[in-house]
Design an enzyme around this catalytic site. Structure first.
Site, PDB file in Angstrom:
ATOM      1  N   ASP A  32      -6.970   0.868   7.319  1.00 59.57           N
ATOM      2  CA  ASP A  32      -7.164   0.474   8.749  1.00 59.57           C
ATOM      3  C   ASP A  32      -6.022  -0.608   9.042  1.00 59.57           C
ATOM      4  O   ASP A  32      -5.120  -0.546   8.334  1.00 59.57           O
ATOM      5  CB  ASP A  32      -7.783  -0.343   7.809  1.00 59.57           C
TER       6      ASP A  32
ATOM      7  N   GLU B 181     -18.450  -2.863   8.926  1.00 56.19           N
ATOM      8  CA  GLU B 181     -17.165  -2.787   8.851  1.00 56.19           C
ATOM      9  C   GLU B 181     -16.532  -3.107   9.649  1.00 56.19           C
ATOM     10  O   GLU B 181     -16.263  -2.091  10.382  1.00 56.19           O
ATOM     11  CB  GLU B 181     -16.379  -1.698   7.762  1.00 56.19           C
TER      12      GLU B 181
HETATM   13  C1  FRU Z   1     -12.265  -0.197   5.523  1.00 58.11           C
HETATM   14  C2  FRU Z   1     -12.254  -1.098   4.840  1.00 58.11           C
HETATM   15  C3  FRU Z   1     -12.261  -2.600   5.351  1.00 58.11           C
HETATM   16  C4  FRU Z   1     -11.606  -3.573   3.723  1.00 58.11           C
HETATM   17  C5  FRU Z   1     -10.539  -1.717   4.062  1.00 58.11           C
HETATM   18  C6  FRU Z   1      -9.716  -2.156   2.563  1.00 58.11           C
HETATM   19  O1  FRU Z   1     -11.730   1.524   5.898  1.00 58.11           O
HETATM   20  O2  FRU Z   1     -13.074  -0.071   3.570  1.00 58.11           O
HETATM   21  O3  FRU Z   1     -13.097  -2.544   5.111  1.00 58.11           O
HETATM   22  O4  FRU Z   1     -11.160  -4.374   4.758  1.00 58.11           O
HETATM   23  O5  FRU Z   1     -11.097  -0.434   4.748  1.00 58.11           O
HETATM   24  O6  FRU Z   1      -8.494  -1.437   2.343  1.00 58.11           O
END
Ligand code: FRU
Length: 500
Positions: free
Chosen positions: A43, A222
């Site tokens: 992300d 998320e």
């Molecule tokens: C989304 C996610 C988020 C988390 C991160 C962990 O892709 O699962 O919810 O904070 O990636 O790397």
């Protein structure tokens, strides 16, 4: 003897320069989308504009090409197109890994860290607590930087939001709510969004929940985002909620809701589940902070279905192109639109335009485009709706097809024969997207960069982002229509990454 030395020197100079030149030109290395030089990325985090610089932080694991203990990597840019990788910004600590979150510029020094401090708000994910299954392993914390994001100090009072016992409790996106002079945190809490408010980024009060019974619920919620856009004289609040899995073409995707936000509660006016992007490769997309009236979105150009298996080396993952968001009314519904930011025009070099071309079967543009590397932008508008496909191909016989199917009134990206697809069972598929535009003229914008294609149809009413891995560069281009059609205009531009 002398000859041998000269020869040896020459070879080492050449070898040295070829290593330099190759550094960012490995097979499948995007040329104008951000990628880390090496290792794992997911992300985008903490995207913020500050003192003339766009900052991108990102989920990063510096020790391997697969997901691992998360850090915040850092890159900077003057135009959101050419990025420069910077030293890692945040490292895991005793409270856990550094999961996703956001960053703000604290103009009023509400937190007391200093005027115009950059403040990052992120999730601490504690792997030890996770094993104990307390359900409390994710908490929210803050850190600040007084030197333009170069160095960061974690706040001593972390975490600033304790976990009430919700196993997925993460990805805080914070913005200033001017009307009530307070900060709003939009947090993903498993199957819903929870809003918190704060006067100082340190003490947070729970305001409300949204979404347990609305939108898509095929996976965990998320990476949310909340921001207003002015539309036809009114302020409309956009709530973005990424979801994994449960996307329209499987796996990870971003949905959005349109409605009102009064500083406490979000009320949705959306009647149907709306998707930011129908491709499979735009996840965790959220907007930059501090960009005034502009709402600029950027996502992670991959999907949890196969992100850990894609055949790139020595890195994994890229980001999408930055996109300008807007709203458009179609009948009784309003939709979010997204188009590449105007800054992408800065890469335009050679190209051509043609007007009023009749296509019967096929228009081969390969010679005219003369683009061996296949980095381009194609804009076209048709006279009427008819089947149309744009085919990117190579010497190896791989094909990536982007098109419109008139009978189904759908756009699609078909990567089933696009090259390497066998690293995951579901990768080599055709993805479908709804068309929302009411008119008969179809307008398409396509952005291609080595291993990705981004489609913006009908001025961004439908977007599709897909990655693919051809055996050799996609240097051939053709437009096909079996039923035949007239294209009003075609504009083809070679995009040349700058060396800034
Ligand atoms: C989304 C996610 C988020 C988390 C991160 C962990 O892709 O699962 O919810 O904070 O990636 O790397």
């Amino acid at each position: 003897m002398k000859k041998t030395i000269i020869c040896f020197l020459l070879i080492s100079v050449l070898a040295g320069s070829s290593i330099m030149a190759q550094e960012f030109k490995e097979k499948y290395r995007p040329q104008f989308h951000f990628t880390p030089k090496a290792n794992w990325m997911n992300d985008p985090n903490g995207m913020v504009y500050h003192n003339g610089i766009y900052h991108l932080f990102y989920q990063y694991y510096p020790n391997d090409k697969i997901w691992g203990p998360m850090h915040w990597g850092h890159a900077t840019s003057k135009d959101m197109i050419s990025w420069k990788e910077q030293p890692i910004a945040l490292y895991p600590d005793s409270l856990g890994y550094i999961f996703s979150g956001s960053a703000v510029v604290d103009k009023n020094n509400t937190a007391g860290f200093g005027k115009d401090a950059m403040v990052a708000i992120f999730t601490h994910h504690d792997p030890i607590q996770e094993k104990l299954k307390t359900g409390k392993h994710e908490t929210q914390s803050i850190a600040y930087s007084l030197d333009e994001g170069k160095t960061w100090t974690k706040y001593k009072g972390n975490p600033v939001v304790q976990n009430p016992g919700i196993s997925d409790f993460r990805d805080p996106k914070v913005r200033w709510f001017e009307a009530q002079k307070k900060w709003i945190m939009t947090l993903a809490t498993k199957d819903r969004i929870t809003f918190y408010s704060s006067p100082d980024l340190k003490s947070w009060t729970r305001e409300s929940d949204f979404g347990a019974n609305e939108g898509g619920h095929g996976g965990v919620w998320e990476c949310p985002d909340l921001f207003p856009i002015k539309h036809e004289g009114k302020e409309i609040w956009v709530l973005i909620v990424n979801i994994n899995p449960g996307g329209p073409n499987k796996g990870s995707a971003g949905q959005y809701f349109l409605g009102d936000f009064d500083g406490k509660t979000f009320t949705s006016n959306s009647k149907e589940t709306k998707w930011l992007d129908y491709g499979t490769d735009n996840y965790a997309a959220v907007t930059f902070a501090n960009t005034g009236d502009r709402n600029i979105l950027m996502g992670w150009m991959s999907n949890w279905q196969y992100a850990n298996q894609v055949p790139t080396d020595p890195w994994r993952s890229a980001n999408t192109i930055a996109r300008e968001l807007g709203l458009k009314t179609v009948g009784k519904e309003i939709y979010l639109t997204s188009v590449p930011v105007k800054e992408l025009d800065g890469l335009s070099s050679t190209g051509f335009s043609v007007k009023n071309v009749k296509i019967k079967n096929e228009l081969d543009l390969t010679d005219k485009a003369n683009n061996k590397s296949g980095l381009f932008r194609l804009d076209l508008t048709t006279e009427s709706t008819a089947d149309i496909s744009i085919v990117l191909a190579n010497e190896a016989g791989n094909e990536l097809i982007v098109g419109y199917d008139k009978a189904a009134n759908q756009y699609y990206v078909d990567r089933s024969k696009s090259g390497k697809t066998d690293f995951e069972k579901g990768f080599g598929e055709k993805h479908l997207a709804s068309r929302f535009a009411p008119g008969t003229k179809i307008s398409l914008t396509l952005v291609a960069d080595v291993a990705s294609v981004e489609l913006f149809a009908d001025n961004g009413l439908t977007a599709m982002t897909d990655i693919f891995f051809p055996e050799t560069p996609m240097s051939k281009l053709a437009i096909k229509s079996v039923s035949g059609l007239t294209i009003q205009s075609i504009k083809y531009t070679v995009l040349t990454p700058s060396m800034k």
